[in-house]
Write a protein that holds these residues in place. Sequence first.
Motif, PDB file in Angstrom:
ATOM      1  N   HIS A 263      41.260  39.318  49.655  1.00 60.73           N
ATOM      2  CA  HIS A 263      39.866  38.905  49.822  1.00 60.73           C
ATOM      3  C   HIS A 263      39.682  37.398  49.610  1.00 60.73           C
ATOM      4  CE1 HIS A 263      38.602  42.900  50.439  1.00 60.73           C
ATOM      5  NE2 HIS A 263      38.359  43.270  49.187  1.00 60.73           N
ATOM      6  N   LEU A 264      40.466  36.832  48.717  1.00 61.64           N
ATOM      7  CA  LEU A 264      40.317  35.410  48.383  1.00 61.64           C
ATOM      8  C   LEU A 264      41.242  34.501  49.182  1.00 61.64           C
ATOM      9  CD1 LEU A 264      39.998  35.929  44.540  1.00 61.64           C
ATOM     10  CD2 LEU A 264      38.215  34.966  46.006  1.00 61.64           C
ATOM     11  N   SER A 265      42.075  35.096  50.012  1.00 58.33           N
ATOM     12  CA  SER A 265      43.035  34.303  50.791  1.00 58.33           C
ATOM     13  C   SER A 265      42.314  33.328  51.718  1.00 58.33           C
ATOM     14  CB  SER A 265      43.930  35.235  51.621  1.00 58.33           C
ATOM     15  OG  SER A 265      44.820  34.495  52.417  1.00 58.33           O
ATOM     16  N   GLY A 266      42.684  32.048  51.625  1.00 59.03           N
ATOM     17  CA  GLY A 266      42.068  31.028  52.467  1.00 59.03           C
ATOM     18  C   GLY A 266      40.799  30.436  51.902  1.00 59.03           C
ATOM     19  N   SER A 267      40.439  30.789  50.669  1.00 58.79           N
ATOM     20  CA  SER A 267      39.218  30.262  50.066  1.00 58.79           C
ATOM     21  C   SER A 267      39.415  28.818  49.607  1.00 58.79           C
ATOM     22  CB  SER A 267      38.799  31.125  48.870  1.00 58.79           C
ATOM     23  OG  SER A 267      37.789  30.481  48.120  1.00 58.79           O
ATOM     24  N   GLY A 268      38.562  27.938  50.100  1.00 57.18           N
ATOM     25  CA  GLY A 268      38.592  26.560  49.642  1.00 57.18           C
ATOM     26  C   GLY A 268      38.169  26.437  48.194  1.00 57.18           C
ATOM     27  N   ILE A 269      37.238  27.266  47.765  1.00 55.59           N
ATOM     28  CA  ILE A 269      36.769  27.236  46.379  1.00 55.59           C
ATOM     29  C   ILE A 269      37.886  27.671  45.434  1.00 55.59           C
ATOM     30  CG2 ILE A 269      35.128  28.238  44.747  1.00 55.59           C
ATOM     31  CD1 ILE A 269      33.169  28.545  47.095  1.00 55.59           C
ATOM     32  N   ALA A 270      38.576  28.772  45.785  1.00 51.43           N
ATOM     33  CA  ALA A 270      39.633  29.293  44.917  1.00 51.43           C
ATOM     34  C   ALA A 270      40.781  28.305  44.763  1.00 51.43           C
ATOM     35  CB  ALA A 270      40.141  30.617  45.462  1.00 51.43           C
ATOM     36  N   SER A 271      41.026  27.481  45.784  1.00 51.13           N
ATOM     37  CA  SER A 271      42.159  26.549  45.746  1.00 51.13           C
ATOM     38  C   SER A 271      41.835  25.231  45.044  1.00 51.13           C
ATOM     39  CB  SER A 271      42.648  26.264  47.170  1.00 51.13           C
ATOM     40  OG  SER A 271      41.629  25.622  47.938  1.00 51.13           O
ATOM     41  N   GLN A 272      40.573  25.015  44.690  1.00 53.79           N
ATOM     42  CA  GLN A 272      40.194  23.781  44.007  1.00 53.79           C
ATOM     43  C   GLN A 272      40.773  23.751  42.581  1.00 53.79           C
ATOM     44  OE1 GLN A 272      35.744  23.057  45.949  1.00 53.79           O
ATOM     45  NE2 GLN A 272      35.935  24.049  43.978  1.00 53.79           N
ATOM     46  N   PRO A 273      41.083  22.549  42.063  1.00 57.22           N
ATOM     47  CA  PRO A 273      41.507  22.448  40.653  1.00 57.22           C
ATOM     48  C   PRO A 273      40.391  22.942  39.733  1.00 57.22           C
ATOM     49  CG  PRO A 273      41.962  20.408  41.832  1.00 57.22           C
ATOM     50  CD  PRO A 273      41.115  21.243  42.746  1.00 57.22           C
ATOM     51  N   LYS A 274      40.786  23.584  38.622  1.00 59.76           N
ATOM     52  CA  LYS A 274      39.803  24.146  37.683  1.00 59.76           C
ATOM     53  C   LYS A 274      39.814  23.393  36.360  1.00 59.76           C
ATOM     54  CE  LYS A 274      39.409  27.312  40.836  1.00 59.76           C
ATOM     55  NZ  LYS A 274      38.307  27.268  41.799  1.00 59.76           N
ATOM     56  N   LYS A 275      38.666  23.319  35.727  1.00 62.95           N
ATOM     57  CA  LYS A 275      38.557  22.676  34.425  1.00 62.95           C
ATOM     58  C   LYS A 275      38.881  23.650  33.306  1.00 62.95           C
ATOM     59  CE  LYS A 275      35.017  19.380  35.958  1.00 62.95           C
ATOM     60  NZ  LYS A 275      33.624  18.894  35.756  1.00 62.95           N
ATOM     61  N   GLN A 276      38.534  24.937  33.488  1.00 62.47           N
ATOM     62  CA  GLN A 276      38.737  25.921  32.428  1.00 62.47           C
ATOM     63  C   GLN A 276      40.180  26.404  32.407  1.00 62.47           C
ATOM     64  OE1 GLN A 276      37.291  26.540  35.289  1.00 62.47           O
ATOM     65  NE2 GLN A 276      37.506  28.675  35.951  1.00 62.47           N
ATOM     66  N   VAL A 277      40.604  26.920  31.254  1.00 63.32           N
ATOM     67  CA  VAL A 277      41.959  27.474  31.117  1.00 63.32           C
ATOM     68  C   VAL A 277      41.955  28.967  31.448  1.00 63.32           C
ATOM     69  CG1 VAL A 277      43.871  27.901  29.514  1.00 63.32           C
ATOM     70  CG2 VAL A 277      42.586  25.747  29.398  1.00 63.32           C
ATOM     71  N   GLN A 278      40.905  29.673  31.050  1.00 55.43           N
ATOM     72  CA  GLN A 278      40.800  31.104  31.303  1.00 55.43           C
ATOM     73  C   GLN A 278      39.366  31.461  31.662  1.00 55.43           C
ATOM     74  OE1 GLN A 278      42.264  33.160  27.785  1.00 55.43           O
ATOM     75  NE2 GLN A 278      44.239  33.512  28.770  1.00 55.43           N
ATOM     76  N   ASP A 279      39.222  32.615  32.318  1.00 55.80           N
ATOM     77  CA  ASP A 279      37.905  33.165  32.653  1.00 55.80           C
ATOM     78  C   ASP A 279      37.586  34.339  31.740  1.00 55.80           C
ATOM     79  OD1 ASP A 279      37.447  31.432  34.856  1.00 55.80           O
ATOM     80  OD2 ASP A 279      38.723  32.688  36.131  1.00 55.80           O
ATOM     81  N   PRO A 280      36.301  34.699  31.620  1.00 57.65           N
ATOM     82  CA  PRO A 280      35.938  35.900  30.851  1.00 57.65           C
ATOM     83  C   PRO A 280      36.619  37.151  31.412  1.00 57.65           C
ATOM     84  CG  PRO A 280      33.998  34.574  31.363  1.00 57.65           C
ATOM     85  CD  PRO A 280      35.127  34.000  32.155  1.00 57.65           C
ATOM     86  N   TYR A 281      36.721  38.163  30.581  1.00 61.19           N
ATOM     87  CA  TYR A 281      37.391  39.407  30.972  1.00 61.19           C
ATOM     88  C   TYR A 281      36.791  40.034  32.233  1.00 61.19           C
ATOM     89  CZ  TYR A 281      39.841  39.703  26.442  1.00 61.19           C
ATOM     90  OH  TYR A 281      40.630  39.487  25.357  1.00 61.19           O
ATOM     91  N   SER A 282      35.459  39.917  32.393  1.00 54.03           N
ATOM     92  CA  SER A 282      34.812  40.574  33.532  1.00 54.03           C
ATOM     93  C   SER A 282      35.312  40.026  34.863  1.00 54.03           C
ATOM     94  CB  SER A 282      33.290  40.440  33.440  1.00 54.03           C
ATOM     95  OG  SER A 282      32.911  39.080  33.338  1.00 54.03           O
ATOM     96  N   PHE A 283      35.930  38.821  34.844  1.00 57.05           N
ATOM     97  CA  PHE A 283      36.565  38.264  36.037  1.00 57.05           C
ATOM     98  C   PHE A 283      38.087  38.410  35.952  1.00 57.05           C
ATOM     99  CE2 PHE A 283      32.468  36.156  35.752  1.00 57.05           C
ATOM    100  CZ  PHE A 283      32.030  36.195  37.061  1.00 57.05           C
ATOM    101  N   ARG A 284      38.650  38.046  34.810  1.00 55.51           N
ATOM    102  CA  ARG A 284      40.098  38.025  34.662  1.00 55.51           C
ATOM    103  C   ARG A 284      40.714  39.421  34.727  1.00 55.51           C
ATOM    104  NH1 ARG A 284      42.660  36.471  29.070  1.00 55.51           N
ATOM    105  NH2 ARG A 284      40.577  35.575  28.821  1.00 55.51           N
ATOM    106  N   CYS A 285      39.991  40.432  34.237  1.00 54.56           N
ATOM    107  CA  CYS A 285      40.550  41.785  34.110  1.00 54.56           C
ATOM    108  C   CYS A 285      40.033  42.750  35.169  1.00 54.56           C
ATOM    109  CB  CYS A 285      40.273  42.323  32.716  1.00 54.56           C
ATOM    110  SG  CYS A 285      41.049  41.360  31.402  1.00 54.56           S
TER     111      CYS A 285
END
Length: 503
Positions: A263-285
């Motif tokens: 679903h996220l393949s090819g997303s420009g947003i997903a490929s951007q550098p991130k400031k955070q180290v981890q996401d909350p469980y509701s996203f990460r898990c």
Amino acid sequence: MSYNYLPLDRKWLNFQQVKNLLDYEQLVSITFDAHERILACRGYLDRKMEEKDRQYYGINTGFGFLQNVKIDASQIEQLQYNLIVSHACGLGEEVPRDIVKLMLMLKIKSLSYGNSGVQIATVIRLMYMYNHDVLPVIYTQGSLGASGDLAPLSHLSLPLLGLGEVHHDGKKMPSSEVLAKFGWEPIHLQSKEGLALINGTQFMSAYGMYCLKKAEHLIAMADLVAALSFDAFDGITEPFDEHIHAIRQHKGQVDTAAQLRRHLSGSGIASQPKKQVQDPYSFRCVPQVHGATKDAFDHVLAVMLREINSVTDNPNIFPEDDLVVSGGNFHGQPLALVLDYFAIAMSELANISERRTYQLISGQRGLPLFLVKDAGLNSGFMIPQYTAAGIVSENKQLCTPASVDSISSSNNQEDHVSMGANAATKCLRVISNVEKVLAIELLSAAQAMEFRRPAVSSPVLEELLTAFRQKVSFNESDRLLHTDMKAAIGFIADWPAILTSQV
């Protein structure tokens, strides 16, 4: 045989066939093999009834606690008639149309094995009712899920006798009117037929199959909406890496991680550098939580398929072995347990969805508070989250297991019951609630994505967004969100998520 018909006999009925039956408005028909087996079983039972000194439960005796009351041969038809009319004690809401159709089909399927002793005319009439869209009015309350679904199946059977009500041609009417319309005479029940009709688990199993059909779509939509929320929240894709999931190996988890990567393949947003180290469980898990629900789905489906391919009335008749055996195949314990389990598993999709919605509106990751311009003047998406939270709380209450309860009935003859019917009806309520919560998440995620522009998401998610925006526009300032929420629920129900998931 035409593909417009679902053939019913001893052959295994699979999930796709059940879905096709409803999706394509198929008709039903027993096969030649089933026809012959029904005739043979009825002939065998007629011969057994000539043995004047033998007693067979429910065939020439009373029922339940009245099992020792011998019934004279001249009263056999009256016995079966009395059974159905006395047990038609349902209350509550009417059972939805598609579930009534499944009940009819599954009752025909169970009778097609030739172990129930019904006359062929009864099965043919049930087929005619299904194929002419004569659907009995059945109620959600009344079954203990143990002696079979007695009250619901009695209401299913009343139109055979010209009693009760049916839905036909878009109207509710007395069944006697429909019999007159088609020139159908009321069925004169023979020995055992009343029991064959109302003993069985077709209420529970019809609800179960309908819940599975609806849940399959919502599970796919949950992955899709979660992926959209993930990009809207500017999440880190690392937790979806296949190496992580290969060392745990739960099938649902592995599949969900792969789905999110697609679903996220090819997303420009997903490929951007991130400031955070981890996401909350509701996203990460998401893979771990959604995946566990998928594994539960697979288990529940296996149990339900075994059930709908079974004979569940009582007594059971085995002409080849010269046996009439009374047992308890009508007991719904296997269904009660998995329906409770399934409600819990599906409720978790809503539980984690509401948490993602909460994160999206909380003013993090460069998103405005409550996803609206001029927060303060505008409340924005504050209250849809309240609604989601209230629904999630309701689901927690509905997930109290029904199967742990039992109340003795029939003067303590039926001293342990499954309460599977209650498990079935509340499971559907939970699943309907999941649809609403996912719709609120979709509404929120779509709003959040507009604040990420001009960055773009993946082709799959941009297609979803474009289609959704045709139903619900961006929220510039406060407006009646109930309308938007209803439109989002309709979108969740109609979007072909399963097809999208195969991209």
